[in-house]
Design a protein around this motif. Structure first.
Motif, PDB file in Angstrom:
ATOM      1  N   HIS A  18       0.829  -1.202   0.000  1.00  0.00           N
ATOM      2  CA  HIS A  18       0.000   0.000   0.000  1.00  0.00           C
ATOM      3  C   HIS A  18       0.868   1.259   0.000  1.00  0.00           C
ATOM      4  CE1 HIS A  18      -3.300  -2.716   1.021  1.00  0.00           C
ATOM      5  NE2 HIS A  18      -4.143  -1.707   0.909  1.00  0.00           N
ATOM      6  N   SER A  19       1.829   1.315   0.904  1.00  0.00           N
ATOM      7  CA  SER A  19       2.640   2.533   1.029  1.00  0.00           C
ATOM      8  C   SER A  19       3.467   2.780  -0.227  1.00  0.00           C
ATOM      9  CB  SER A  19       3.547   2.443   2.256  1.00  0.00           C
ATOM     10  OG  SER A  19       4.402   1.326   2.186  1.00  0.00           O
ATOM     11  N   GLU A  20       3.961   1.724  -0.859  1.00  0.00           N
ATOM     12  CA  GLU A  20       4.723   1.891  -2.108  1.00  0.00           C
ATOM     13  C   GLU A  20       3.840   2.425  -3.228  1.00  0.00           C
ATOM     14  OE1 GLU A  20       8.162  -1.547  -1.797  1.00  0.00           O
ATOM     15  OE2 GLU A  20       6.122  -2.138  -2.348  1.00  0.00           O
ATOM     16  N   MET A  21       2.611   1.946  -3.295  1.00  0.00           N
ATOM     17  CA  MET A  21       1.691   2.411  -4.331  1.00  0.00           C
ATOM     18  C   MET A  21       1.315   3.875  -4.117  1.00  0.00           C
ATOM     19  SD  MET A  21       1.299  -0.233  -6.357  1.00  0.00           S
ATOM     20  CE  MET A  21      -0.259  -0.372  -7.238  1.00  0.00           C
ATOM     21  N   VAL A  22       1.051   4.238  -2.869  1.00  0.00           N
ATOM     22  CA  VAL A  22       0.714   5.626  -2.565  1.00  0.00           C
ATOM     23  C   VAL A  22       1.890   6.551  -2.869  1.00  0.00           C
ATOM     24  CG1 VAL A  22       0.177   7.232  -0.684  1.00  0.00           C
ATOM     25  CG2 VAL A  22      -1.086   5.077  -0.888  1.00  0.00           C
ATOM     26  N   PHE A  53      -9.152  -8.678   5.803  1.00  0.00           N
ATOM     27  CA  PHE A  53      -9.989  -7.480   5.700  1.00  0.00           C
ATOM     28  C   PHE A  53      -9.722  -6.478   6.833  1.00  0.00           C
ATOM     29  CE2 PHE A  53     -13.758  -8.882   2.820  1.00  0.00           C
ATOM     30  CZ  PHE A  53     -12.857  -9.205   1.828  1.00  0.00           C
ATOM     31  N   GLU A  54      -9.609  -6.988   8.065  1.00  0.00           N
ATOM     32  CA  GLU A  54      -9.382  -6.073   9.184  1.00  0.00           C
ATOM     33  C   GLU A  54      -8.057  -5.339   9.037  1.00  0.00           C
ATOM     34  OE1 GLU A  54      -9.191  -6.062  14.095  1.00  0.00           O
ATOM     35  OE2 GLU A  54      -9.759  -7.894  13.013  1.00  0.00           O
ATOM     36  N   ASP A  55      -7.013  -6.070   8.651  1.00  0.00           N
ATOM     37  CA  ASP A  55      -5.702  -5.451   8.439  1.00  0.00           C
ATOM     38  C   ASP A  55      -5.777  -4.435   7.300  1.00  0.00           C
ATOM     39  OD1 ASP A  55      -3.022  -4.884   8.604  1.00  0.00           O
ATOM     40  OD2 ASP A  55      -2.334  -6.776   7.760  1.00  0.00           O
ATOM     41  N   MET A  56      -6.518  -4.757   6.255  1.00  0.00           N
ATOM     42  CA  MET A  56      -6.670  -3.847   5.127  1.00  0.00           C
ATOM     43  C   MET A  56      -7.374  -2.564   5.550  1.00  0.00           C
ATOM     44  SD  MET A  56      -8.122  -4.692   1.305  1.00  0.00           S
ATOM     45  CE  MET A  56      -9.700  -5.286   1.914  1.00  0.00           C
ATOM     46  N   MET A  60      -5.540   1.130   5.404  1.00  0.00           N
ATOM     47  CA  MET A  60      -6.103   2.233   4.639  1.00  0.00           C
ATOM     48  C   MET A  60      -6.418   3.425   5.542  1.00  0.00           C
ATOM     49  SD  MET A  60      -5.967   1.537   1.478  1.00  0.00           S
ATOM     50  CE  MET A  60      -6.733   3.103   1.098  1.00  0.00           C
ATOM     51  N   ALA A  61      -6.900   3.179   6.743  1.00  0.00           N
ATOM     52  CA  ALA A  61      -7.198   4.274   7.669  1.00  0.00           C
ATOM     53  C   ALA A  61      -5.929   5.054   8.007  1.00  0.00           C
ATOM     54  CB  ALA A  61      -7.840   3.733   8.935  1.00  0.00           C
ATOM     55  N   ALA A  62      -4.828   4.338   8.216  1.00  0.00           N
ATOM     56  CA  ALA A  62      -3.558   5.002   8.521  1.00  0.00           C
ATOM     57  C   ALA A  62      -3.067   5.823   7.338  1.00  0.00           C
ATOM     58  CB  ALA A  62      -2.512   3.960   8.916  1.00  0.00           C
ATOM     59  N   LEU A  63      -3.210   5.296   6.135  1.00  0.00           N
ATOM     60  CA  LEU A  63      -2.784   6.035   4.948  1.00  0.00           C
ATOM     61  C   LEU A  63      -3.634   7.280   4.734  1.00  0.00           C
ATOM     62  CD1 LEU A  63      -2.107   3.122   2.442  1.00  0.00           C
ATOM     63  CD2 LEU A  63      -0.415   4.728   3.333  1.00  0.00           C
ATOM     64  N   LYS A  64      -4.920   7.168   4.990  1.00  0.00           N
ATOM     65  CA  LYS A  64      -5.812   8.316   4.802  1.00  0.00           C
ATOM     66  C   LYS A  64      -5.449   9.472   5.729  1.00  0.00           C
ATOM     67  CE  LYS A  64     -10.161   6.581   2.969  1.00  0.00           C
ATOM     68  NZ  LYS A  64     -11.608   6.760   3.084  1.00  0.00           N
ATOM     69  N   THR A  65      -5.127   9.145   6.962  1.00  0.00           N
ATOM     70  CA  THR A  65      -4.825  10.196   7.933  1.00  0.00           C
ATOM     71  C   THR A  65      -3.374  10.649   7.861  1.00  0.00           C
ATOM     72  OG1 THR A  65      -4.354   8.539   9.636  1.00  0.00           O
ATOM     73  CG2 THR A  65      -6.598   9.405   9.528  1.00  0.00           C
ATOM     74  N   GLY A  66      -2.501   9.822   7.303  1.00  0.00           N
ATOM     75  CA  GLY A  66      -1.077  10.145   7.316  1.00  0.00           C
ATOM     76  C   GLY A  66      -0.538  10.713   6.028  1.00  0.00           C
ATOM     77  N   SER A  69      -0.463  15.043   0.802  1.00  0.00           N
ATOM     78  CA  SER A  69      -0.251  15.611  -0.525  1.00  0.00           C
ATOM     79  C   SER A  69      -1.145  15.000  -1.604  1.00  0.00           C
ATOM     80  CB  SER A  69       1.223  15.447  -0.931  1.00  0.00           C
ATOM     81  OG  SER A  69       1.631  14.106  -0.809  1.00  0.00           O
ATOM     82  N   ALA A  70      -1.955  14.030  -1.247  1.00  0.00           N
ATOM     83  CA  ALA A  70      -2.944  13.457  -2.162  1.00  0.00           C
ATOM     84  C   ALA A  70      -4.109  12.949  -1.336  1.00  0.00           C
ATOM     85  CB  ALA A  70      -2.339  12.317  -2.978  1.00  0.00           C
ATOM     86  N   LYS A  71      -5.292  12.983  -1.932  1.00  0.00           N
ATOM     87  CA  LYS A  71      -6.458  12.388  -1.271  1.00  0.00           C
ATOM     88  C   LYS A  71      -6.399  10.878  -1.489  1.00  0.00           C
ATOM     89  CE  LYS A  71     -10.491  14.388  -1.459  1.00  0.00           C
ATOM     90  NZ  LYS A  71     -10.817  14.571  -0.022  1.00  0.00           N
ATOM     91  N   ILE A  72      -6.435  10.121  -0.401  1.00  0.00           N
ATOM     92  CA  ILE A  72      -6.364   8.661  -0.476  1.00  0.00           C
ATOM     93  C   ILE A  72      -7.755   8.080  -0.227  1.00  0.00           C
ATOM     94  CG2 ILE A  72      -5.261   6.581   0.410  1.00  0.00           C
ATOM     95  CD1 ILE A  72      -3.363   8.577  -0.976  1.00  0.00           C
ATOM     96  N   LEU A  73      -8.167   7.188  -1.117  1.00  0.00           N
ATOM     97  CA  LEU A  73      -9.483   6.580  -1.020  1.00  0.00           C
ATOM     98  C   LEU A  73      -9.368   5.062  -0.906  1.00  0.00           C
ATOM     99  CD1 LEU A  73     -11.335   8.649  -3.769  1.00  0.00           C
ATOM    100  CD2 LEU A  73     -11.387   9.015  -1.295  1.00  0.00           C
ATOM    101  N   PHE A  74     -10.318   4.487  -0.196  1.00  0.00           N
ATOM    102  CA  PHE A  74     -10.368   3.046   0.058  1.00  0.00           C
ATOM    103  C   PHE A  74     -11.448   2.443  -0.818  1.00  0.00           C
ATOM    104  CE2 PHE A  74     -11.400  -0.282   3.603  1.00  0.00           C
ATOM    105  CZ  PHE A  74     -10.855  -1.288   2.822  1.00  0.00           C
TER     106      PHE A  74
END
Length: 257
Positions: A18-22, A53-56, A60-66, A69-74
């Motif tokens: 996830h982090s690499e893609m973002v 699913f829970e880990d996902m 995603m919640a961590a990426l959205k708040t962290g 410079s871009a809007k992150i969507l799940f």
């Protein structure tokens, strides 16, 4: 300003985290970036397993708040198969996705997307007809936000010999009526068909109908995030589109193209 709503990570069949893609999306100037791992109703190696699913959700919640410079969507790319509606509705409620890309990969037990030799001896016209029937059924459910890779059967270079304009017209009218969108999926440019999904003639038809459009690279590796977007955006502008859309918490929003 561009959006990329279709990508896959190591949670399904992607090869980057996830982090690499973002990070790749930010580097390429994507303003709105969504991750949409696979959810299938057939047993295969490329669907996200339920125990993840829970880990996902937490990832995603961590990426959205962290990420600022871009809007992150799940998102999620969810297969349509006849009779799946109740399961899709429950999963949608449980996971809080911003959007769902609806895709048809299977005709019965045949996965049309993964193995070119499986097409040998198949009736191409009948395959297109069945695929588009399922796509139309999927739109009718009202459970999905985006229609994924709309003319997928051409992937390996197979084309219908019959005129499907009326069928695409019917699907486009229903996409608009359901307040959905379709994607320009640029991954087709690295497949044997060497073409975006859908073909430009369908894009022109849908622009005439006033059907909203979005962009998806269908990236399975960080190097493919936003692939061919300059070309796709130029095509959309040439057709007449002036904006693209995305979905946040199920609500459609727009950006200038």
């Amino acid at each position: 300003m561009l959006v990329d709503l279709h990508s896959h990570t190591t949670f399904s069949d992607g090869r980057s985290s996830h982090s690499e893609m973002v990070e790749a999306a930010i580097q390429r100037g994507i303003a709105v970036y969504g991750i949409s791992d696979h959810l299938c109703f057939h047993d295969n190696p490329w669907t996200t397993k339920p125990h993840l699913f829970e880990d996902m959700r937490s990832t995603m919640a961590a990426l959205k708040t962290g990420t600022s410079s871009a809007k992150i969507l799940f998102g999620m790319e969810v297969d349509y198969v006849p009779g799946c509606e109740s399961r899709v509705a429950l999963l949608k409620a449980d996971n809080g996705w911003d959007y769902i890309i609806g895709s048809v990969h299977y005709l019965g037990d045949w996965n049309i997307d993964s193995n070119a030799p499986d097409w040998e001896g198949k009736d191409v016209d009948a395959t297109y007809s069945r695929y588009l029937d399922l796509l139309e059924e999927m739109v009718d459910t009202g459970l999905y936000n985006i229609v994924g890779h709309l003319d997928l059967p051409k992937k390996y270079g197979h084309y219908s010999s019959i005129d499907l304009t009326e069928k695409y017209l019917s699907i486009g009218q229903k996409i608009k009526a359901k307040n959905m969108a379709y994607e320009i999926n640029t991954n087709g440019r690295i497949k044997p068909c060497n073409d975006f999904y859908p073909h430009r003639t369908i894009v022109e038809l849908y622009h005439q109908l006033g059907v909203d459009v979005t962009l998806g690279s269908d990236a399975h590796h960080r190097d493919n995030v936003g692939q061919f977007f300059d070309e796709a955006a130029a095509m959309l502008r040439a057709v007449g589109y002036t904006r693209i859309c995305y979905f946040e918490k199920g609500e459609k929003r727009y950006l200038p193209l």
